[in-house]
Design a protein around this motif. Structure first.
Motif, PDB file in Angstrom:
ATOM      1  N   UNK A   1       0.841  -1.203   0.000  1.00  0.00           N
ATOM      2  CA  UNK A   1       0.000   0.000   0.000  1.00  0.00           C
ATOM      3  C   UNK A   1       0.873   1.248   0.000  1.00  0.00           C
ATOM      4  N   UNK A   2       0.418   2.243  -0.729  1.00  0.00           N
ATOM      5  CA  UNK A   2       1.197   3.477  -0.792  1.00  0.00           C
ATOM      6  C   UNK A   2       0.552   4.574   0.034  1.00  0.00           C
ATOM      7  N   UNK A   3       1.385   5.433   0.537  1.00  0.00           N
ATOM      8  CA  UNK A   3       0.895   6.583   1.297  1.00  0.00           C
ATOM      9  C   UNK A   3       0.129   7.505   0.344  1.00  0.00           C
ATOM     10  N   UNK A   4      -1.079   7.879   0.731  1.00  0.00           N
ATOM     11  CA  UNK A   4      -1.915   8.723  -0.122  1.00  0.00           C
ATOM     12  C   UNK A   4      -1.264  10.064  -0.414  1.00  0.00           C
ATOM     13  N   UNK A   5      -0.542  10.581   0.542  1.00  0.00           N
ATOM     14  CA  UNK A   5       0.023  11.917   0.367  1.00  0.00           C
ATOM     15  C   UNK A   5       1.385  11.909  -0.316  1.00  0.00           C
ATOM     16  N   UNK A   7       3.153   9.194  -1.377  1.00  0.00           N
ATOM     17  CA  UNK A   7       3.288   8.178  -2.415  1.00  0.00           C
ATOM     18  C   UNK A   7       4.331   7.119  -2.119  1.00  0.00           C
ATOM     19  N   UNK A   8       4.908   7.166  -0.934  1.00  0.00           N
ATOM     20  CA  UNK A   8       5.921   6.179  -0.580  1.00  0.00           C
ATOM     21  C   UNK A   8       5.268   4.862  -0.200  1.00  0.00           C
ATOM     22  N   UNK A   9       5.946   3.785  -0.559  1.00  0.00           N
ATOM     23  CA  UNK A   9       5.459   2.460  -0.216  1.00  0.00           C
ATOM     24  C   UNK A   9       5.542   2.268   1.301  1.00  0.00           C
ATOM     25  N   UNK A  10       4.453   1.775   1.891  1.00  0.00           N
ATOM     26  CA  UNK A  10       4.508   1.521   3.325  1.00  0.00           C
ATOM     27  C   UNK A  10       4.204   0.072   3.640  1.00  0.00           C
ATOM     28  N   UNK A  11       4.830  -0.425   4.679  1.00  0.00           N
ATOM     29  CA  UNK A  11       4.645  -1.823   5.044  1.00  0.00           C
ATOM     30  C   UNK A  11       3.296  -2.028   5.700  1.00  0.00           C
ATOM     31  N   UNK A  12       2.785  -3.257   5.548  1.00  0.00           N
ATOM     32  CA  UNK A  12       1.513  -3.582   6.183  1.00  0.00           C
ATOM     33  C   UNK A  12       1.621  -3.421   7.682  1.00  0.00           C
ATOM     34  N   UNK A  13       0.594  -2.864   8.266  1.00  0.00           N
ATOM     35  CA  UNK A  13       0.601  -2.713   9.719  1.00  0.00           C
ATOM     36  C   UNK A  13       1.250  -1.432  10.189  1.00  0.00           C
ATOM     37  N   UNK A  14       1.838  -0.680   9.250  1.00  0.00           N
ATOM     38  CA  UNK A  14       2.426   0.597   9.635  1.00  0.00           C
ATOM     39  C   UNK A  14       1.548   1.728   9.115  1.00  0.00           C
ATOM     40  N   UNK A  15       1.776   2.907   9.611  1.00  0.00           N
ATOM     41  CA  UNK A  15       1.024   4.054   9.147  1.00  0.00           C
ATOM     42  C   UNK A  15      -0.389   4.069   9.687  1.00  0.00           C
ATOM     43  N   UNK A  16      -1.235   4.853   9.034  1.00  0.00           N
ATOM     44  CA  UNK A  16      -2.580   5.065   9.546  1.00  0.00           C
ATOM     45  C   UNK A  16      -3.581   5.067   8.402  1.00  0.00           C
ATOM     46  N   UNK A  17      -4.703   4.405   8.600  1.00  0.00           N
ATOM     47  CA  UNK A  17      -5.753   4.403   7.597  1.00  0.00           C
ATOM     48  C   UNK A  17      -6.873   5.334   8.041  1.00  0.00           C
ATOM     49  N   UNK A  25     -10.736   5.607   1.097  1.00  0.00           N
ATOM     50  CA  UNK A  25      -9.787   5.220   2.135  1.00  0.00           C
ATOM     51  C   UNK A  25      -8.442   5.882   1.855  1.00  0.00           C
ATOM     52  N   UNK A  26      -7.970   6.613   2.831  1.00  0.00           N
ATOM     53  CA  UNK A  26      -6.677   7.268   2.694  1.00  0.00           C
ATOM     54  C   UNK A  26      -5.690   6.586   3.620  1.00  0.00           C
ATOM     55  N   UNK A  27      -4.462   6.432   3.152  1.00  0.00           N
ATOM     56  CA  UNK A  27      -3.439   5.830   4.006  1.00  0.00           C
ATOM     57  C   UNK A  27      -2.278   6.799   4.137  1.00  0.00           C
ATOM     58  N   UNK A  28      -1.785   6.906   5.331  1.00  0.00           N
ATOM     59  CA  UNK A  28      -0.683   7.821   5.583  1.00  0.00           C
ATOM     60  C   UNK A  28       0.457   7.097   6.281  1.00  0.00           C
ATOM     61  N   UNK A  29       1.687   7.312   5.806  1.00  0.00           N
ATOM     62  CA  UNK A  29       2.827   6.620   6.398  1.00  0.00           C
ATOM     63  C   UNK A  29       3.229   7.271   7.722  1.00  0.00           C
ATOM     64  N   UNK A  30       2.923   8.529   7.864  1.00  0.00           N
ATOM     65  CA  UNK A  30       3.227   9.209   9.125  1.00  0.00           C
ATOM     66  C   UNK A  30       2.280  10.385   9.318  1.00  0.00           C
ATOM     67  N   UNK A  31       2.231  10.864  10.554  1.00  0.00           N
ATOM     68  CA  UNK A  31       1.277  11.924  10.875  1.00  0.00           C
ATOM     69  C   UNK A  31       1.566  13.194  10.088  1.00  0.00           C
TER      70      UNK A  31
END
Ligand code: ZN
Length: 60
Positions: A1-5, A7-17, A25-31
Protein backbone atom coordinates in the motif's frame (compact mmCIF):
# COMPACT_ATOMS: atom_id res chain seq x y z
CA UNK A 1 0.00 0.00 0.00
CA UNK A 2 1.20 3.48 -0.79
CA UNK A 3 0.90 6.58 1.30
CA UNK A 4 -1.92 8.72 -0.12
CA UNK A 5 0.02 11.92 0.37
CA UNK A 6 3.71 11.33 -0.29
CA UNK A 7 3.29 8.18 -2.42
CA UNK A 8 5.92 6.18 -0.58
CA UNK A 9 5.46 2.46 -0.22
CA UNK A 10 4.51 1.52 3.32
CA UNK A 11 4.65 -1.82 5.04
CA UNK A 12 1.51 -3.58 6.18
CA UNK A 13 0.60 -2.71 9.72
CA UNK A 14 2.43 0.60 9.63
CA UNK A 15 1.02 4.05 9.15
CA UNK A 16 -2.58 5.07 9.55
CA UNK A 17 -5.75 4.40 7.60
CA UNK A 18 -8.44 7.06 7.42
CA UNK A 19 -11.89 6.37 5.99
CA UNK A 20 -13.57 9.50 4.76
CA UNK A 21 -17.29 10.21 4.84
CA UNK A 22 -17.56 9.53 1.11
CA UNK A 23 -16.06 6.05 1.53
CA UNK A 24 -12.61 6.88 0.24
CA UNK A 25 -9.79 5.22 2.14
CA UNK A 26 -6.68 7.27 2.69
CA UNK A 27 -3.44 5.83 4.01
CA UNK A 28 -0.68 7.82 5.58
CA UNK A 29 2.83 6.62 6.40
CA UNK A 30 3.23 9.21 9.13
CA UNK A 31 1.28 11.92 10.88
CA UNK A 32 3.20 14.52 8.88
CA UNK A 33 1.54 13.24 5.72
CA UNK A 34 -1.89 13.19 7.33
CA UNK A 35 -1.60 16.77 8.51
CA UNK A 36 -0.24 18.03 5.20
CA UNK A 37 -2.97 16.29 3.20
CA UNK A 38 -5.55 18.44 4.97
CA UNK A 39 -3.89 21.77 4.33
CA UNK A 40 -1.76 21.23 1.23
CA UNK A 41 -1.91 19.79 -2.25
CA UNK A 42 0.71 17.01 -2.67
CA UNK A 43 1.51 18.43 -6.11
CA UNK A 44 2.91 21.50 -4.40
CA UNK A 45 4.93 19.70 -1.76
CA UNK A 46 8.50 18.96 -2.80
CA UNK A 47 8.94 15.70 -0.86
CA UNK A 48 6.00 13.80 -2.40
CA UNK A 49 6.20 11.27 -5.24
CA UNK A 50 3.44 13.14 -7.08
CA UNK A 51 5.60 16.24 -7.13
CA UNK A 52 8.58 14.32 -8.52
CA UNK A 53 6.48 12.60 -11.18
CA UNK A 54 5.03 15.92 -12.19
CA UNK A 55 8.50 17.36 -12.57
CA UNK A 56 9.60 14.43 -14.73
CA UNK A 57 6.53 14.72 -16.93
CA UNK A 58 7.24 18.38 -17.54
CA UNK A 59 10.75 17.60 -18.75
CA UNK A 60 9.46 15.17 -21.39
ZN1 ZN B 1 3.64 9.58 3.48
Amino acid sequence: MKCTFCGKEMEKGTGKLVVKADGKILSFCKSKCEKNSIIRNPRRVAWTEVFKEQKQTKKV
